[in-house]
Design a protein around this motif. Structure first.
Motif, PDB file in Angstrom:
ATOM      1  N   ASN A 132     -32.455  20.846 -18.135  1.00 34.73           N
ATOM      2  CA  ASN A 132     -33.313  20.297 -17.078  1.00 34.73           C
ATOM      3  C   ASN A 132     -33.389  21.194 -15.846  1.00 34.73           C
ATOM      4  O   ASN A 132     -34.007  20.813 -14.857  1.00 34.73           O
ATOM      5  N   LYS A 133     -32.690  22.336 -15.904  1.00 34.92           N
ATOM      6  CA  LYS A 133     -32.704  23.333 -14.823  1.00 34.92           C
ATOM      7  C   LYS A 133     -32.057  22.815 -13.541  1.00 34.92           C
ATOM      8  O   LYS A 133     -32.410  23.224 -12.437  1.00 34.92           O
ATOM      9  N   THR A 134     -31.100  21.903 -13.680  1.00 32.13           N
ATOM     10  CA  THR A 134     -30.389  21.357 -12.527  1.00 32.13           C
ATOM     11  C   THR A 134     -28.920  21.162 -12.896  1.00 32.13           C
ATOM     12  O   THR A 134     -28.477  20.034 -13.123  1.00 32.13           O
ATOM     13  N   ILE A 135     -28.162  22.223 -12.932  1.00 32.81           N
ATOM     14  CA  ILE A 135     -26.748  22.145 -13.289  1.00 32.81           C
ATOM     15  C   ILE A 135     -25.966  21.635 -12.084  1.00 32.81           C
ATOM     16  O   ILE A 135     -26.083  22.162 -10.981  1.00 32.81           O
ATOM     17  N   ASP A 136     -25.182  20.600 -12.299  1.00 37.31           N
ATOM     18  CA  ASP A 136     -24.423  19.938 -11.243  1.00 37.31           C
ATOM     19  C   ASP A 136     -23.115  20.693 -11.000  1.00 37.31           C
ATOM     20  O   ASP A 136     -22.218  20.666 -11.839  1.00 37.31           O
ATOM     21  N   PRO A 137     -22.967  21.351  -9.833  1.00 40.44           N
ATOM     22  CA  PRO A 137     -21.738  22.098  -9.542  1.00 40.44           C
ATOM     23  C   PRO A 137     -20.486  21.220  -9.499  1.00 40.44           C
ATOM     24  O   PRO A 137     -19.376  21.706  -9.712  1.00 40.44           O
ATOM     25  N   SER A 138     -20.635  19.914  -9.258  1.00 43.16           N
ATOM     26  CA  SER A 138     -19.463  19.045  -9.168  1.00 43.16           C
ATOM     27  C   SER A 138     -18.796  18.831 -10.530  1.00 43.16           C
ATOM     28  O   SER A 138     -17.674  18.319 -10.589  1.00 43.16           O
ATOM     29  N   LEU A 139     -19.432  19.230 -11.615  1.00 41.32           N
ATOM     30  CA  LEU A 139     -18.809  19.142 -12.938  1.00 41.32           C
ATOM     31  C   LEU A 139     -17.681  20.165 -13.098  1.00 41.32           C
ATOM     32  O   LEU A 139     -16.828  20.020 -13.965  1.00 41.32           O
ATOM     33  N   PHE A 140     -17.676  21.195 -12.246  1.00 43.68           N
ATOM     34  CA  PHE A 140     -16.783  22.335 -12.411  1.00 43.68           C
ATOM     35  C   PHE A 140     -15.689  22.352 -11.347  1.00 43.68           C
ATOM     36  O   PHE A 140     -15.930  22.048 -10.181  1.00 43.68           O
ATOM     37  N   ALA A 141     -14.503  22.748 -11.767  1.00 41.63           N
ATOM     38  CA  ALA A 141     -13.381  22.913 -10.834  1.00 41.63           C
ATOM     39  C   ALA A 141     -13.688  24.059  -9.872  1.00 41.63           C
ATOM     40  O   ALA A 141     -14.469  24.961 -10.192  1.00 41.63           O
ATOM     41  N   ASP A 142     -13.070  24.022  -8.699  1.00 41.28           N
ATOM     42  CA  ASP A 142     -13.270  25.111  -7.736  1.00 41.28           C
ATOM     43  C   ASP A 142     -12.819  26.451  -8.297  1.00 41.28           C
ATOM     44  O   ASP A 142     -13.410  27.481  -7.997  1.00 41.28           O
ATOM     45  N   ASP A 143     -11.777  26.437  -9.140  1.00 40.57           N
ATOM     46  CA  ASP A 143     -11.266  27.677  -9.726  1.00 40.57           C
ATOM     47  C   ASP A 143     -11.809  27.908 -11.154  1.00 40.57           C
ATOM     48  O   ASP A 143     -11.189  28.580 -11.967  1.00 40.57           O
ATOM     49  N   PHE A 144     -12.985  27.358 -11.427  1.00 36.43           N
ATOM     50  CA  PHE A 144     -13.635  27.479 -12.734  1.00 36.43           C
ATOM     51  C   PHE A 144     -13.767  28.943 -13.151  1.00 36.43           C
ATOM     52  O   PHE A 144     -14.027  29.819 -12.327  1.00 36.43           O
ATOM     53  N   VAL A 145     -13.617  29.188 -14.457  1.00 37.64           N
ATOM     54  CA  VAL A 145     -13.805  30.522 -15.020  1.00 37.64           C
ATOM     55  C   VAL A 145     -14.765  30.415 -16.199  1.00 37.64           C
ATOM     56  O   VAL A 145     -14.525  29.668 -17.150  1.00 37.64           O
ATOM     57  N   ASP A 146     -15.876  31.152 -16.109  1.00 36.84           N
ATOM     58  CA  ASP A 146     -16.808  31.323 -17.219  1.00 36.84           C
ATOM     59  C   ASP A 146     -16.338  32.588 -17.933  1.00 36.84           C
ATOM     60  O   ASP A 146     -16.496  33.694 -17.408  1.00 36.84           O
TER      61      ASP A 146
END
Length: 178
Positions: free
Chosen positions: A47-61
């Motif tokens: 939907n082209k709207t990824i919610d940043p709150s799903l991810f931890a602050d220290d997230f690693v892709d």
């Protein structure tokens, strides 16, 4: 009177059906919560709207491509925003499975998926099979995401069929290097 073999198969079939009525997902509410987060991330990508709150602050892709570096949360969000700006993605099908701790083999709340994505840019589209794994922190935020598919080749194939988009991306890259 029933033959012993018939009785055996009847008892076996009944036992099998009862065992199937108790899926592992019901026994693992953490998996269900985390799978919902994975699906929400994929819905956001579509939907082209990824919610940043799903991810931890220290997230690693996790960089899984050739010589690809890991990305932090901000870098991953920027990359996904750029990708969703120039192409559409549709998850055609997906199978979600619980992950395990590799030393104890116990369910650990991580989620794996196997799926097929349809990537579209302009009139061109490519289909891509993918595998991914997400690990989550204690509060259910996505902590790491490792995604295995040939995204680079797919993106290049789409750009080859859309030279106007490729030219715009090259212009942006040249400006940012100045």
């Amino acid at each position: 009177m029933m033959k012993p073999t018939t009785l055996f198969f009847l008892v076996f079939a009944l036992s099998f059906l009862l065992a199937c009525d108790n899926p592992a997902a019901e026994q693992n509410p953490v998996f269900n919560r985390n799978m919902a987060s994975m699906k929400a991330m994929f819905d956001g990508f579509q939907n082209k709207t990824i919610d940043p709150s799903l991810f931890a602050d220290d997230f690693v892709d996790v960089g899984t491509g050739f010589e690809e570096e890991n990305r932090n949360k901000e870098e991953a969000m920027q990359q996904w925003k750029m990708m969703t700006r120039v192409m559409d993605a549709e998850l055609l099908n997906a199978v979600y499975l619980p992950g395990i701790d590799t030393t104890t083999f116990a369910l650990d709340g991580s989620v794996r998926y196997y799926g097929q994505w349809k990537m579209t840019m302009g009139d061109a589209s490519q289909t891509l099979k993918a595998y991914g794994s997400m690990e989550f922190n204690d509060v259910g935020e996505i902590a790491t995401f490792a995604h295995y598919a040939d995204w680079t080749a797919t993106f290049r194939a789409l750009l080859a069929e859309n030279p106007e988009i490729a030219a715009k991306l090259n212009q942006r890259a040249a400006r940012s290097e100045q």
